[in-house]
Scaffold this active site. Structure first.
Site, PDB file in Angstrom:
ATOM      1  N   THR A  54       4.490  10.259   3.400  1.00 22.08           N
ATOM      2  CA  THR A  54       3.875   9.049   2.888  1.00 22.08           C
ATOM      3  C   THR A  54       4.520   8.725   1.552  1.00 22.08           C
ATOM      4  O   THR A  54       5.265   9.531   1.007  1.00 22.08           O
ATOM      5  CB  THR A  54       2.345   9.222   2.730  1.00 22.08           C
ATOM      6  OG1 THR A  54       1.766   7.963   2.349  1.00 22.08           O
ATOM      7  CG2 THR A  54       2.010  10.270   1.688  1.00 22.08           C
ATOM      8  N   HIS A  85      -4.962   4.427   5.307  1.00 20.76           N
ATOM      9  CA  HIS A  85      -5.394   5.747   5.771  1.00 20.76           C
ATOM     10  C   HIS A  85      -6.898   5.941   5.597  1.00 20.76           C
ATOM     11  O   HIS A  85      -7.611   6.272   6.548  1.00 20.76           O
ATOM     12  CB  HIS A  85      -4.628   6.840   5.026  1.00 20.76           C
ATOM     13  CG  HIS A  85      -4.985   8.225   5.452  1.00 20.76           C
ATOM     14  ND1 HIS A  85      -4.498   8.797   6.611  1.00 20.76           N
ATOM     15  CD2 HIS A  85      -5.810   9.145   4.904  1.00 20.76           C
ATOM     16  CE1 HIS A  85      -4.985  10.011   6.746  1.00 20.76           C
ATOM     17  NE2 HIS A  85      -5.797  10.254   5.730  1.00 20.76           N
ATOM     18  N   GLU A  98       6.015  -3.425   3.937  1.00 19.43           N
ATOM     19  CA  GLU A  98       6.440  -2.457   2.925  1.00 19.43           C
ATOM     20  C   GLU A  98       7.603  -1.627   3.442  1.00 19.43           C
ATOM     21  O   GLU A  98       7.724  -1.404   4.650  1.00 19.43           O
ATOM     22  CB  GLU A  98       5.298  -1.488   2.599  1.00 19.43           C
ATOM     23  CG  GLU A  98       4.077  -2.106   1.991  1.00 19.43           C
ATOM     24  CD  GLU A  98       3.015  -1.066   1.676  1.00 19.43           C
ATOM     25  OE1 GLU A  98       2.079  -1.392   0.923  1.00 19.43           O
ATOM     26  OE2 GLU A  98       3.120   0.075   2.182  1.00 19.43           O
ATOM     27  N   ARG A 157       9.030   2.805   9.041  1.00 17.55           N
ATOM     28  CA  ARG A 157      10.007   3.750   8.498  1.00 17.55           C
ATOM     29  C   ARG A 157      11.157   3.889   9.483  1.00 17.55           C
ATOM     30  O   ARG A 157      11.025   3.530  10.656  1.00 17.55           O
ATOM     31  CB  ARG A 157       9.331   5.083   8.209  1.00 17.55           C
ATOM     32  CG  ARG A 157       8.414   4.992   6.984  1.00 17.55           C
ATOM     33  CD  ARG A 157       7.800   6.339   6.626  1.00 17.55           C
ATOM     34  NE  ARG A 157       7.223   6.308   5.295  1.00 17.55           N
ATOM     35  CZ  ARG A 157       5.986   5.878   5.014  1.00 17.55           C
ATOM     36  NH1 ARG A 157       5.228   5.423   5.993  1.00 17.55           N
ATOM     37  NH2 ARG A 157       5.533   5.883   3.772  1.00 17.55           N
ATOM     38  N   HIS A 180       4.154  -0.732   7.333  1.00 17.74           N
ATOM     39  CA  HIS A 180       5.187  -0.001   6.599  1.00 17.74           C
ATOM     40  C   HIS A 180       6.071   0.740   7.603  1.00 17.74           C
ATOM     41  O   HIS A 180       5.895   1.932   7.852  1.00 17.74           O
ATOM     42  CB  HIS A 180       4.536   0.994   5.621  1.00 17.74           C
ATOM     43  CG  HIS A 180       5.489   1.642   4.677  1.00 17.74           C
ATOM     44  ND1 HIS A 180       5.131   2.030   3.406  1.00 17.74           N
ATOM     45  CD2 HIS A 180       6.794   1.987   4.805  1.00 17.74           C
ATOM     46  CE1 HIS A 180       6.165   2.588   2.795  1.00 17.74           C
ATOM     47  NE2 HIS A 180       7.187   2.576   3.640  1.00 17.74           N
ATOM     48  N   HIS A 182       5.322   5.493  13.259  1.00 15.89           N
ATOM     49  CA  HIS A 182       4.046   4.775  13.430  1.00 15.89           C
ATOM     50  C   HIS A 182       4.357   3.311  13.740  1.00 15.89           C
ATOM     51  O   HIS A 182       4.512   2.956  14.898  1.00 15.89           O
ATOM     52  CB  HIS A 182       3.115   4.954  12.231  1.00 15.89           C
ATOM     53  CG  HIS A 182       3.793   5.094  10.896  1.00 15.89           C
ATOM     54  ND1 HIS A 182       4.579   4.100  10.348  1.00 15.89           N
ATOM     55  CD2 HIS A 182       3.781   6.111  10.001  1.00 15.89           C
ATOM     56  CE1 HIS A 182       5.013   4.508   9.164  1.00 15.89           C
ATOM     57  NE2 HIS A 182       4.557   5.717   8.932  1.00 15.89           N
ATOM     58  N   HIS A 185      -2.701   3.155  -2.501  1.00 12.09           N
ATOM     59  CA  HIS A 185      -2.464   4.562  -2.179  1.00 12.09           C
ATOM     60  C   HIS A 185      -3.676   5.404  -2.568  1.00 12.09           C
ATOM     61  O   HIS A 185      -3.991   5.560  -3.747  1.00 12.09           O
ATOM     62  CB  HIS A 185      -1.213   5.141  -2.844  1.00 12.09           C
ATOM     63  CG  HIS A 185      -0.684   6.340  -2.095  1.00 12.09           C
ATOM     64  ND1 HIS A 185       0.237   6.227  -1.075  1.00 12.09           N
ATOM     65  CD2 HIS A 185      -0.970   7.654  -2.175  1.00 12.09           C
ATOM     66  CE1 HIS A 185       0.506   7.424  -0.580  1.00 12.09           C
ATOM     67  NE2 HIS A 185      -0.226   8.310  -1.233  1.00 12.09           N
ATOM     68  N   ASP A 186      -4.341   5.927  -1.554  1.00  8.10           N
ATOM     69  CA  ASP A 186      -5.512   6.798  -1.701  1.00  8.10           C
ATOM     70  C   ASP A 186      -6.739   6.095  -2.279  1.00  8.10           C
ATOM     71  O   ASP A 186      -7.692   6.759  -2.696  1.00  8.10           O
ATOM     72  CB  ASP A 186      -5.179   8.040  -2.541  1.00  8.10           C
ATOM     73  CG  ASP A 186      -4.293   9.022  -1.798  1.00  8.10           C
ATOM     74  OD1 ASP A 186      -4.128   8.862  -0.568  1.00  8.10           O
ATOM     75  OD2 ASP A 186      -3.750   9.939  -2.433  1.00  8.10           O
TER      76      ASP A 186
END
Length: 237
Positions: free
Chosen positions: A100, A214, A70, A45, A43, A50, A190-191
Site C-alpha cells: 500500500t 480499506h 491514483e 498498480r 489506484h 486489485h 490513508h488509514d
C-alpha cells in the site's frame, strides 16, 4: 462540506480472489454514488492485483460524481489517465512491490519530474494532486510543480490517534495551513476511519476531500455499505 471519495480497490481485491465478477465493480460504483458517495477513487498498480487498468476504462462512462485515479506516473499509468481523463489524478510514489502507499513525494528532489507530468495532465484539463507527508518544506516544494492540490498522507495521524495522542494532528494542521497560504487545494487519505475522521476534519482548515477505502470497506462488513457511507458524510459535515 469535505467530499468523501470512496476508494474501491478492496472491492476489486475481493472480486479478483475468485476470478469472476463478484462483487461487480460497475454496480458497486453505482450503489456507492446512490448511497451518497461524492467521488470514486481507484489506484491501479502495475501488477493489477486489485483494480485493473480496464476497470478504469469501464467505470469512466458511468461515474456521475468525481472520478479520481491514483498511482505512480509510470508511462503506462500516464497513458491510462490521458485516455480516461478523470476529474482528478493523484500522483503517488509507490514502489512496484508496495503493498500500500507508504510515503509522500519528495517534492524538492522530484520537482522537475513532477512538473513535467503535471503539465501534461493539466494540458488535458485534468486536476492534479500530489501525495505528500505533513512537512512544510514538501508543501512549499509542491507549489513549484504546478499542482492544483496536495493530498496529506495521514497514516502517522491515524496511528497517533489510535494511541490516544491527539497531538499527532499538529504537523497536519501546520501543513494544511501552509497549503492554504500558498494557494494549494487540500485532500487527505490513508488509514482514516470512522473513529478518527471527525477529529481530523474539525482541525484541518479547508479540507476539500478525503479518499477512504480499506477502513470503509472493512467497516461495511459489520455495518453495511450504505450505512457506513452516511456515517462518514455526517462526520464530514
Amino acid at each position: 462540506m469535505t467530499k468523501l471519495s470512496v476508494n474501491i480497490n478492496k472491492l476489486a481485491t475481493l472480486r479478483n480472489s475468485r476470478g469472476g465478477n463478484v462483487p461487480n465493480l460497475t454496480q458497486s460504483t453505482l450503489d456507492i454514488e446512490r448511497f451518497g458517495g461524492q467521488g470514486i477513487t481507484v489506484h491501479p498498480r502495475p501488477d493489477e492485483r486489485h483494480i485493473k487498468y480496464q476497470d478504469a476504462r469501464d467505470l469512466k462512462p458511468i461515474i456521475t460524481t468525481e472520478f479520481n485515479i491514483e498511482g505512480n506516473p509510470i508511462p503506462k499509468f500516464v497513458d491510462l489517465v490521458l485516455e480516461v481523463k478523470p476529474a482528478q489524478v493523484t500522483l503517488v510514489p509507490d514502489a512496484v512491490d508496495a503493498i500500500t502507499s507508504n510515503a509522500g513525494w519528495d517534492t524538492i528532489k522530484n520537482q522537475a519530474f513532477l512538473k513535467d507530468v503535471i503539465t501534461t495532465f493539466k494540458e488535458h484539463n485534468i486536476r492534479t494532486s500530489i501525495f505528500v507527508d505533513p512537512d512544510v518544506k514538501m508543501v512549499e516544494g509542491a507549489v513549484a510543480t504546478g499542482t492544483d492540490r496536495i493530498e496529506l498522507y495521514t497514516e502517522a495521524y491515524a496511528e497517533a490517534y489510535a494511541a490516544g495522542n491527539l497531538k499527532g494532528i499538529d504537523p497536519f494542521v501546520v501543513a494544511a495551513t501552509k497549503a492554504q497560504e500558498v494557494g494549494l487545494g487540500l485532500n487527505a487519505g490513508h488509514d482514516l476511519n470512522l473513529e478518527n475522521i471527525k477529529f481530523f476534519k474539525e482541525n484541518i482548515p479547508d479540507l476539500l476531500e478525503v479518499s477512504i477505502g480499506h477502513a470503509l470497506i472493512c467497516e461495511s462488513i459489520y455495518l453495511g455499505l450504505e450505512n457506513v457511507i452516511n456515517l462518514y458524510l455526517h462526520r464530514l459535515k
